[in-house]
Design an enzyme around this catalytic site. Sequence first.
Site, PDB file in Angstrom:
ATOM      1  N   GLU A   1      -2.123   3.756  -2.155  1.00  0.00           N
ATOM      2  CA  GLU A   1      -3.578   3.693  -1.996  1.00  0.00           C
ATOM      3  C   GLU A   1      -4.143   2.635  -2.940  1.00  0.00           C
ATOM      4  OE1 GLU A   1      -7.543   6.180  -3.227  1.00  0.00           O
ATOM      5  OE2 GLU A   1      -5.766   7.357  -2.698  1.00  0.00           O
TER       6      GLU A   1
ATOM      7  N   ARG B   1     -11.947  -0.756  -6.401  1.00  0.00           N
ATOM      8  CA  ARG B   1     -12.566  -0.713  -7.728  1.00  0.00           C
ATOM      9  C   ARG B   1     -12.562  -2.067  -8.417  1.00  0.00           C
ATOM     10  NH1 ARG B   1      -9.784   4.755 -10.290  1.00  0.00           N
ATOM     11  NH2 ARG B   1     -10.217   6.157  -8.534  1.00  0.00           N
TER      12      ARG B   1
ATOM     13  N   LYS C   1      -9.798  15.182   0.219  1.00  0.00           N
ATOM     14  CA  LYS C   1      -9.363  14.889  -1.141  1.00  0.00           C
ATOM     15  C   LYS C   1     -10.220  15.733  -2.087  1.00  0.00           C
ATOM     16  CE  LYS C   1      -9.926  11.075  -4.453  1.00  0.00           C
ATOM     17  NZ  LYS C   1     -10.132   9.601  -4.577  1.00  0.00           N
TER      18      LYS C   1
END
Length: 214
Positions: A44, A48, A132
């Site tokens: 993943e 960011r 999640k």
Amino acid sequence: MDAMRDWNELLGDAPVLPVVAVDDPERAVAVSRALHAGGLRCVELTLRTDNALACIERVAAQVPEVVLGVGTVTRASEVAAVVAAGAHFLVSPGLTPALAEALRACPVPALPGVATPSEALAARDWGFSAVKVFPASVLGGPAFLRALGAVTGSLGLCPTGGVGPDTLADYLGCPKVFAAGASWPCKGELIAEARWGEVTRRARILAERAREVL
């Protein structure tokens, strides 16, 4: 195809999702290969960093052996761009109505983030089969996951945040938990220092511990 089966097939026999924040496309390729060499099928890459999209495109093109996810998807406008860049699945830290609609409409599986039973039930009502749970350790760790799983029906849970080699088995042992996200095998300092052997070693530790639980 059943949606939870989609996730199980994506993750393979080591249901650990390494969460990677990287700003350099070459290092994105190197860390993805190192994680895969350690037995983790999925990677993943998060949104960011300033060059996140370039990293995603490079990994999609040069590391086809990994199942490439894109995390920290926070805006509906990001969904189409990351899918076009090569994402096989998407992960968000939370969920807004606009983001929920975009994730539901995208052609790849999506894992929205939740932090409360109400948010988990809302995600289920929006049509998601798995969520999640973030930040898992702050929310209460495995005890919270067990309590959440008891009231959310068949909803699959993927804890992320504070998962490491000492806690992975406890998380994966919770009912309804089908995978866990972890940044421990690909910490920022390991990427900055190009310590790819250490990344592979840590990935192997998590992969082996996950297989022991299953």
